[in-house]
Design an enzyme around this catalytic site. Structure first.
Site, PDB file in Angstrom:
ATOM      1  N   GLU A  82      13.776  64.149 -28.043  1.00  0.00           N
ATOM      2  CA  GLU A  82      14.377  63.935 -29.784  1.00  0.00           C
ATOM      3  C   GLU A  82      14.006  64.806 -30.621  1.00  0.00           C
ATOM      4  O   GLU A  82      13.759  64.648 -31.572  1.00  0.00           O
ATOM      5  CB  GLU A  82      14.705  62.756 -30.140  1.00  0.00           C
ATOM      6  CG  GLU A  82      13.190  61.889 -29.467  1.00  0.00           C
ATOM      7  CD  GLU A  82      12.925  60.011 -29.996  1.00  0.00           C
ATOM      8  OE1 GLU A  82      13.073  60.145 -31.520  1.00  0.00           O
ATOM      9  OE2 GLU A  82      12.556  59.650 -29.624  1.00  0.00           O
ATOM     10  N   CYS A 114      14.132  57.368 -28.774  1.00  0.00           N
ATOM     11  CA  CYS A 114      13.345  56.596 -26.914  1.00  0.00           C
ATOM     12  C   CYS A 114      13.574  56.615 -26.039  1.00  0.00           C
ATOM     13  O   CYS A 114      13.166  56.605 -24.604  1.00  0.00           O
ATOM     14  CB  CYS A 114      12.312  56.386 -27.238  1.00  0.00           C
ATOM     15  SG  CYS A 114      11.001  56.651 -28.458  1.00  0.00           S
ATOM     16  N   HIS A 244       8.268  50.585 -23.009  1.00  0.00           N
ATOM     17  CA  HIS A 244       8.351  51.658 -23.614  1.00  0.00           C
ATOM     18  C   HIS A 244       7.268  51.321 -24.698  1.00  0.00           C
ATOM     19  O   HIS A 244       7.264  50.369 -25.056  1.00  0.00           O
ATOM     20  CB  HIS A 244       9.285  51.698 -24.348  1.00  0.00           C
ATOM     21  CG  HIS A 244       9.244  52.601 -25.127  1.00  0.00           C
ATOM     22  ND1 HIS A 244       9.088  53.542 -24.878  1.00  0.00           N
ATOM     23  CD2 HIS A 244       9.176  52.973 -26.784  1.00  0.00           C
ATOM     24  CE1 HIS A 244       9.016  54.338 -26.699  1.00  0.00           C
ATOM     25  NE2 HIS A 244       9.654  54.102 -27.222  1.00  0.00           N
TER      26      HIS A 244
END
Ligand code: COA
Length: 408
Positions: A82, A114, A244
């Site tokens: 990204e 993400c 994450h």
């Protein structure tokens, strides 16, 4: 159905870091806010002779070399990021050139905040499992520089790095059954970076954290129904869980929410006991990277996997690991990886802790100098270039020629 998954994995982190204690001192913030409140210790800093292309190539080269893979055998090369350096030319094409990957290869980028890395993983695995003319070997690289800007609330969560995965049938490291998944997606503005902006916007207050936790709840509910797992049994089914991690303590918040959902019929004391026990044994072994490197966006979850493999080297064989992937916007997916046996060689050649130990500590002033410099037109003498290269840093960004990014 044929098993597909990871046959190897490698990580690359830039050679500099700033301790959060220094960042806190510079801003007059108690260092405990960053070290305890966010759970972050050190932040990876990218010098201006590196970028996401060089980091992706450095991680990619490691995975090819450690697995003994001929670049000519790679039939699919995906880079998820990204923080791309070009609106048109794929980062994957730069990497293809640097790694000398052949022309008979599908090469492209994925952008999905993400979650982009997991999107690449699921697509690759499904293609490799189901199509007759499927690629034998796929290389998936996640590379990002997480930058929020000076003085921004997100600044102490910055980081940078790249993770490379080699995907194959009958994989040596772990298999991933993408049909036993759980997904959740929604249209939200929790974190976004409009075209032309160097740094992202984050929803005020705790909204970005709440969006993440809501997505976790949704993905877990979907996973439980797909996998036929009863309420309160998920922790028995998993040996480890990796979340994450935009910052280290996000994993703690996520695990707390998972336990609250799973054990909602138990009293609070029992929930607390289960949380403490499972957090330390099933989650903590995967936290090292987030604590030492910071957020690397697409690769953050997979840096957790690298941390887990190194930290649990003696116990990690034949285990089930739950991975929760989250990307702002938002898209989330919960998947289970099943590790193989005989992982010693794959883990011993990771050298993650070694890379962390070899990094150079910089001061707050040096950090502001690095991140105030433009990357355009960097030029170095051959002597300087040699001193920047090392065992892990094999590719460098050397500026532009005719508006084309140059690497050596
Ligand atoms: N000692 C110990 N802990 C302290 C402290 C101190 N002196 N001062 C604050 N803290 C704790 C707070 O209690 C809080 O912990 P909690 O969330 O468990 O309650 C934590 O440190 C962070 O403090 P807070 O005031 O909430 O931080 P902030 O307003 O600076 O913002 C983020 C934190 C994560 C929202 C911010 O860094 C950010 O916007 N990051 C980018 C977006 C992001 O990562 N989103 C996550 C989902 S993708």
């Amino acid at each position: 159905m044929v098993e597909v998954g990871l046959s190897d994995i490698a990580i690359y982190v830039p050679p500099y870091y700033l301790p959060h204690a220094e960042l806190a001192a510079a801003y007059g913030v108690p260092k405990e806010k960053y070290n305890i409140g966010l759970g972050n210790q050190n932040m990876a800093i990218v010098p201006n002779w590196e970028d996401i292309v060089s980091m992706a190539a450095n991680a990619g080269l490691q995975v090819l070399e450690k697995s003994g893979t001929d670049p000519g055998d790679i039939q699919s090369l995906i880079v998820s990021t990204e923080s791309s350096v070009d609106h048109s030319k794929p980062v994957a094409s730069f990497v293809q050139g640097l790694l000398k990957i052949g022309t008979r290869c599908r090469v492209y980028d994925i952008k999905n905040a993400c979650y982009g890395g997991t999107a690449g993983l699921v697509d690759s695995i499904e293609r490799m499992s189901h199509t007759v003319k499927s690629p034998r070997k796929s290389l998936l690289i996640m590379a990002d520089i997480a930058r929020y800007g000076f003085g921004n609330l997100g600044e102490p969560t910055q980081g940078a790095g790249a993770v490379a995965l080699l995907l194959e049938k009958n994989p040596g490291l772990c298999s991933v059954d993408t049909s036993l998944n759980g997904v959740f997606s929604q249209d939200v503005f929790d974190f976004w970076r409009p075209t032309g902006y160097a740094v992202p916007f984050v929803a005020p207050g705790k909204l970005s954290i709440e969006c993440y936790l809501m997505a976790l709840e949704g993905a877990l509910a979907d996973f439980r129904s797909n996998a036929g797992i009863e309420q309160g049994k998920l922790m028995d089914h998993l040996d480890y869980v990796i979340y994450h991690m935009p910052f280290t303590n996000m994993a703690k918040k996520a695990h707390r929410r998972l336990i609250e959902i799973e054990y909602r019929d138990s009293d609070l004391e029992t929930q607390e006991e289960i949380f403490n026990k499972t957090f330390s044994s099933k989650v903590v072994p995967g936290l090292m990277g987030a604590r030492e490197v910071g957020n690397i966006y697409t690769g953050s979850l997979y840096m957790g996997l690298v941390s887990l493999l190194e930290n649990e080297r003696e116990k990690i064989e034949d285990k089930r690991i739950g991975l929760f992937s989250y990307g702002s916007g938002c898209m989330a997916e919960f998947l289970v990886y099943h590790t193989n046996t005989k992982l010693g060689k794959i883990i011993d050649s990771l050298h993650f802790k070694e890379q962390l130990d070899k990094r150079k500590k910089i001061t707050f002033e040096e950090y502001t100098q690095f991140y105030s410099k433009s990357q355009e037109g960097v030029s170095y003498s051959p002597g300087e270039i040699n001193s920047m290269k090392n065992q892990y840093t094999k590719f460098l960004f050397t500026g532009f020629m005719d508006h084309k990014r140059q690497y050596i």
